[in-house]
Every structure is written in structure tokens, then in C-alpha cells.
Motif scaffolding. Structure first.
Motif, PDB file in Angstrom:
ATOM      1  N   SER A 157       6.616   9.356   4.000  1.00 49.25           N
ATOM      2  CA  SER A 157       6.532   7.907   3.874  1.00 49.25           C
ATOM      3  C   SER A 157       6.984   7.260   5.174  1.00 49.25           C
ATOM      4  N   GLY A 158       6.635   6.006   5.346  1.00 51.66           N
ATOM      5  CA  GLY A 158       7.056   5.278   6.541  1.00 51.66           C
ATOM      6  C   GLY A 158       5.938   5.005   7.515  1.00 51.66           C
ATOM      7  N   ALA A 159       4.862   5.796   7.466  1.00 53.37           N
ATOM      8  CA  ALA A 159       3.715   5.585   8.355  1.00 53.37           C
ATOM      9  C   ALA A 159       2.516   6.333   7.790  1.00 53.37           C
ATOM     10  N   GLY A 201       3.274   4.378  -7.568  1.00 51.21           N
ATOM     11  CA  GLY A 201       2.208   4.211  -8.543  1.00 51.21           C
ATOM     12  C   GLY A 201       1.878   2.750  -8.810  1.00 51.21           C
ATOM     13  N   PRO A 202       0.646   2.480  -9.230  1.00 48.36           N
ATOM     14  CA  PRO A 202       0.198   1.099  -9.468  1.00 48.36           C
ATOM     15  C   PRO A 202       0.899   0.403 -10.632  1.00 48.36           C
ATOM     16  N   LYS A 203       1.314   1.156 -11.640  1.00 44.68           N
ATOM     17  CA  LYS A 203       1.897   0.543 -12.830  1.00 44.68           C
ATOM     18  C   LYS A 203       3.126  -0.286 -12.489  1.00 44.68           C
ATOM     19  N   ILE A 204       4.111   0.338 -11.885  1.00 45.95           N
ATOM     20  CA  ILE A 204       5.356  -0.363 -11.569  1.00 45.95           C
ATOM     21  C   ILE A 204       5.143  -1.342 -10.417  1.00 45.95           C
ATOM     22  N   SER A 205       4.260  -1.010  -9.466  1.00 45.49           N
ATOM     23  CA  SER A 205       4.055  -1.860  -8.286  1.00 45.49           C
ATOM     24  C   SER A 205       3.486  -3.226  -8.660  1.00 45.49           C
ATOM     25  N   LEU A 247      -3.920   8.740   0.329  1.00 45.75           N
ATOM     26  CA  LEU A 247      -3.618   7.640   1.242  1.00 45.75           C
ATOM     27  C   LEU A 247      -4.363   6.360   0.863  1.00 45.75           C
ATOM     28  N   THR A 248      -4.998   6.348  -0.310  1.00 52.64           N
ATOM     29  CA  THR A 248      -5.852   5.218  -0.678  1.00 52.64           C
ATOM     30  C   THR A 248      -5.112   3.891  -0.631  1.00 52.64           C
ATOM     31  N   GLY A 249      -3.882   3.860  -1.123  1.00 57.25           N
ATOM     32  CA  GLY A 249      -3.112   2.618  -1.095  1.00 57.25           C
ATOM     33  C   GLY A 249      -2.863   2.138   0.320  1.00 57.25           C
ATOM     34  N   GLY A 256       0.828  -1.216   0.000  1.00 51.29           N
ATOM     35  CA  GLY A 256       0.000   0.000   0.000  1.00 51.29           C
ATOM     36  C   GLY A 256       0.855   1.256   0.000  1.00 51.29           C
ATOM     37  N   MET A 257       1.894   1.267   0.840  1.00 49.92           N
ATOM     38  CA  MET A 257       2.803   2.429   0.902  1.00 49.92           C
ATOM     39  C   MET A 257       3.569   2.593  -0.406  1.00 49.92           C
ATOM     40  N   LEU A 258       4.065   1.469  -0.956  1.00 44.72           N
ATOM     41  CA  LEU A 258       4.829   1.545  -2.202  1.00 44.72           C
ATOM     42  C   LEU A 258       3.955   1.992  -3.371  1.00 44.72           C
ATOM     43  N   THR A 259       2.697   1.543  -3.367  1.00 38.38           N
ATOM     44  CA  THR A 259       1.781   1.951  -4.439  1.00 38.38           C
ATOM     45  C   THR A 259       1.503   3.441  -4.389  1.00 38.38           C
TER      46      THR A 259
END
Length: 494
Positions: free
Chosen positions: A215-217, A80-84, A423-425, A73-76
Motif C-alpha cells: 500500500s502507499g503507491a 473493500g467497497p462495502k465499508i469504504s 489495482l482496479t480501485g 481508490g487505495m482504501l477501497t
């Protein structure tokens, strides 16, 4: 946001292309994630597994998804969703191949544990779909994404036993024919990682992809929400501790006492570290209140977490055990047991989109109340199910229950993207992780009690979810996000 008004399932352009590719990616993740469930009988015979080892594989399969959904979720949100999704699909094919080639329980267990990571793919598509569809279509679009993608588990139950028997008929593999079936799902996963990457974009042309400020939390916007966030983290770690206990000498004795103690200590250190990161990201709110326009209610997230524990948590657990349940309760072979069990997940094709559509049309809170009531009632009925029931009536009860389970999931994720866009991811990750917490808890309980008690426990947890919904607020108005130039953009929630 979107290139055309409405949802046209026959279209494969613009936002509809994104929706179709998203559910296909999700479908493949679930196909791979549950490719072992309908073949457990053959796998157990091939690897000489005990009953406890079989149940351990079921638990391990969902364990890693708990932290994975938070991380993904954090990485997305950040990348972004494409690379994730592309990276997740590519990487997940590796443990799939390892499982297909495993010769011992330990090799299979490690591969199954690693494959839990692929269950986090769901989170990525939630963010992708939310970028391409407006609020008044979002529940339906997310329902289609979740429902059609979730069907991957049903496809595994329906097709893999037949495929495996075909390999046996042509003299390929014999008792090890299951390896070829599972290996093919890994090939599909690998190939689609490239199809996804070269055919999608994170947002429609000209739209802004909002990223978290830090990022991180997860960000929160009030002091009360800060403490509620910390409270909601505890069950995530408790579930991992429960899994450790199950694998320790006090459970099935898969890991040593010293290793289990080391894991407990590591989980405690990680929890302390995460509390520290949460303070670093959000500590400023204790001195400087967040303006009302930028606030969101974390209470909404907490309620949805509890509901997903009961809905998706129970689905994961039931999908994992249902082939074995039908086989043992009604003395069926693997093909017939797998086919009947697949009907539970088969309902995803229509049920989850219906849950999202009802939420769009009649409101999130009202629909969740009705569906959760039906969910509790459905599992109370399944708790009465035994070998004396006519088989057709047992199948009908399972399908009726699954309708409320999966419609409820659709209604939950009709609300998730309407809380805070950037924060959706992370929100989807935490809510999704609670589904896996539910699965670990339910499957652990299953290893200790009868099937009937197992269903009864799920029913009681659904009643708790019903009570939680009473504290939920219906999403309305608009949410504020900040553009790169500092200007404020209002995103309509109606």
C-alpha cells in the motif's frame, strides 16, 4: 463470479442487487456534490456573493476530489467497497449540513471544498461492480452504474429549484429556502450509508477479493512504466497548484500570498514524498524483472487518464456552469435554466450504458475512437452557440454533445477494470482524478475567457485525446492474480 447469466434490470437479487445499490449510492453522491449548482442565484443573493466568489465555489467543489479519488481508490482496494462507501456517505453528510447552514462566503467555501471528497465515491462502485460481473458484461454493468449514478447531478438541477420554490410557497425560509433543499440531500446521504452497509458484500459468496501486495503507491511492472507513472502524477499536483493560484492575491485574493506560497511548498513536498513511496513499492523492478504473466501495461492507464480528462472533466465543468450559461444567454429564470441544463446530465441515463455496451460488443479501442471524434465535434458546435440561436436548437446541440461525452465515459470505464484486478480501485482512482483535473483546468479557463472560448478549449483537448487512443491496445486474453495460498488465478478478459 455471478449468480446468473446476463443483465436483468428488473431483478433485485444477487449481482443485480449489488448493481442497483451501487448506482443508487453513486446517484446520492452526485446529488449532494452538485446540489448547489442550480441554486447558485439564490445562494449568491442570500450570502451576498460576487461573480468571482460564485466561480470560486464551482472550482472548490471539484478541487479536493483530485487527491480524494487517489486516496479512496487505495482504501477501497485495501478494505473493500462495502465499508469504504458507507464511511464516505456518512462523513460527507457533515459538510453538506455545514454548507446549508453557512452565513458567509468563507464558511460556504470551506464546506464546498470538503464536499469535493464525496466525488470520490464513484471509484468505490467501479471496484464493487467489477467484482460481481464477468468481463463480457462488465462494460454494460459499469455503464449502467456510471450513467444512472451520474444522473444525480441532473436530478439536482431538475428537482432542487422546484423543491426550493415549494418551500417558499409554504412560507418556509423565504430567500433562505435553498438551505432546506440542500439539507435534505444531506439527510438522504446519511441514511443511505446505513442501507448500503447492511445490504452488500464485497464479492459473491466463495469469490476472492484480491488486494494489492503493498500500500502507499500504485504497483507497476516495468521500468518504463515506473517513469510513466511518475510523469502522470505531475498534472494532479499542477491542477492543485493552479487552484491555489486562482485563490491567491494573483487571482481572487481569497488566501494570502504567504499561505499560497506555503501551499505550493507543501505540494512540492508531497510530490517528493509520493515519488519516494513509488520507489519503495516498485524499486525492485530495476533489479528483478516482473514475470510476463504478472505484467500489465501502465500505458493503458495513461491513455484512459487523458480521455477522462476530456470526457468527465468537461462534464463536471459544463454541469457546473450550464444553468448560469442558459440563464445569462437566453434570459431564463432559475427553474427553466436549471431544467434545460439538467438535460445535459439527463443523457447519462442512456448514454453511459450505451458506451459500455458498445465497448463490450465491438471492442474498447474502436468505440473510444468514434466517441472521442464525436465529442470533439460536439464541443466545436457548442463553441458557436450564442443568444441568437433558437433555444430549441441550442438545447439539441447540448444534448448531442452530452451523448458523446457520457458514452465516452462509459467506454473508458469499460476498459479500466480489465487492466489489473487487484489495482482496479487505484486505477479507477487515478483515471477519475484526471476527470477532476480536467474540471479544475476547464473551470479556471472559464473564469478567464468567454463561454465560446471555453467550449473551444474542450474541443481541442478532445482532439488530443483522440490522438492518445491510437497508442492504446485492445484488452484481450486473461490477467493473472495470485490467491492467498500462492496459486495463480487467470481472469478472462473476453
Amino acid at each position: 463470479m455471478a449468480d446468473a447469466v446476463g443483465i436483468n434490470l428488473r431483478s433485485f437479487t444477487g449481482k443485480m442487487k449489488i448493481l442497483h445499490l451501487s448506482w443508487m449510492a453513486f446517484f446520492i453522491t452526485f446529488l449532494v456534490w452538485f446540489n448547489h449548482a442550480p441554486l447558485l442565484g439564490m445562494i449568491a443573493k442570500s450570502l451576498n456573493l460576487t461573480s468571482d466568489q460564485i466561480k470560486t465555489l464551482l472550482i472548490l467543489n471539484v478541487a479536493l476530489t483530485i487527491p480524494a479519488r487517489i486516496i479512496i481508490g487505495m482504501l477501497t482496494d485495501k478494505y473493500g467497497p462495502k465499508i469504504s462507501y458507507a464511511v464516505l456517505l456518512f462523513a460527507s453528510s457533515i459538510p453538506c449540513f455545514v454548507f446549508a447552514l453557512s452565513d458567509t462566503f468563507m464558511q460556504a467555501a470551506i464546506a464546498r471544498f470538503a464536499l469535493g471528497f464525496i466525488g470520490a465515491g464513484f471509484v468505490i462502485g467501479i471496484r464493487m461492480v467489477s467484482e460481481w460481473f464477468p468481463a463480457n458484461e462488465l462494460g454494460t454493468a459499469e455503464g449502467i452504474y456510471g450513467g444512472w449514478g451520474n444522473f444525480g447531478s441532473a436530478a439536482a438541477a431538475m428537482l432542487l429549484p422546484i423543491l426550493t420554490l415549494y418551500f417558499i410557497d409554504i412560507g418556509l425560509g423565504g430567500d433562505d429556502a435553498w438551505r432546506y433543499s440542500i439539507g435534505l440531500t444531506g439527510v438522504l446521504c446519511l441514511l443511505f450509508s446505513f442501507i448500503w452497509y447492511f445490504n452488500v458484500s464485497d464479492t459473491p459468496k466463495g469469490a476472492t477479493y484480491f488486494k494489492p501486495k503493498t500500500s502507499g503507491a500504485m504497483e507497476v511492472t516495468s521500468v518504463g512504466d515506473f517513469f510513466l507513472l511518475l510523469l502522470m502524477k505531475i498534472p494532479l499536483y499542477a491542477a492543485l497548484a493552479l487552484l491555489t493560484w486562482k485563490l491567491s492575491p494573483s487571482g481572487i485574493d481569497m488566501i494570502s500570498k504567504s499561505l499560497s506560497l506555503g501551499i505550493y511548498f507543501s505540494l512540492l513536498c508531497l510530490l517528493v514524498f509520493e515519488i519516494k513511496k513509488t520507489w519503495q513499492v516498485n524499486g525492485h523492478i530495476f533489479n528483478t524483472p516482473v514475470p510476463d504473466i504478472h505484467r500489465y501495461s501502465f500505458k493503458q492507464v495513461a491513455v484512459l487518464n487523458i480521455l477522462y480528462f476530456a470526457t468527465f472533466g468537461s462534464e463536471l465543468a459544463v454541469v457546473s456552469m450550464l444553468p448560469l450559461f442558459f440563464s445569462e444567454t437566453f434570459s431564463l429564470d432559475i427553474v427553466h435554466a436549471g431544467f434545460l441544463a439538467s438535460l445535459y446530465a439527463f443523457m447519462n441515463l442512456g448514454s453511459r450504458p450505451v458506451g459500455g455496451w458498445l465497448s463490450d460488443k465491438y471492442g474498447r479501442k474502436k468505440v473510444l475512437l468514434i466517441l472521442t471524434f464525436g465529442l470533439a465535434l460536439g464541443y466545436f458546435i457548442l463553441a458557436q452557440l450564442n443568444g441568437e440561436w433558437p433555444l430549441y436548437l441550442a438545447v439539441f446541440a447540448v444534448m448531442l454533445c452530452s451523448f458523446f461525452v457520457q458514452s465516452g465515459e462509459g467506454a473508458v470505464f469499460a476498459a479500466v477494470p480489465l487492466i489489473k484486478r487487484r489495482l482496479t480501485g487505484q486505477i479507477a482512482g487515478m483515471t477519475g482524478a484526471y476527470g477532476n483535473v480536467g474540471a479544475v483546468v476547464y473551470l479556471t479557463i472559464l473564469s478567464l475567457v468567454s463561454y465560446q472560448t471555453f467550449f473551444l478549449v474542450i474541443a481541442v483537448s478532445a482532439v488530443i485525446g483522440f490522438i492518445a487512443i491510437l497508442f492504446m491496445s485492445e484488452p484481450k486474453g486473461a490477467m493473472a492474480e495470485i490467491n492467498a495460498d500462492g496459486s495463480v488465478q487467470m481472469i478472462n478478459l473476453g
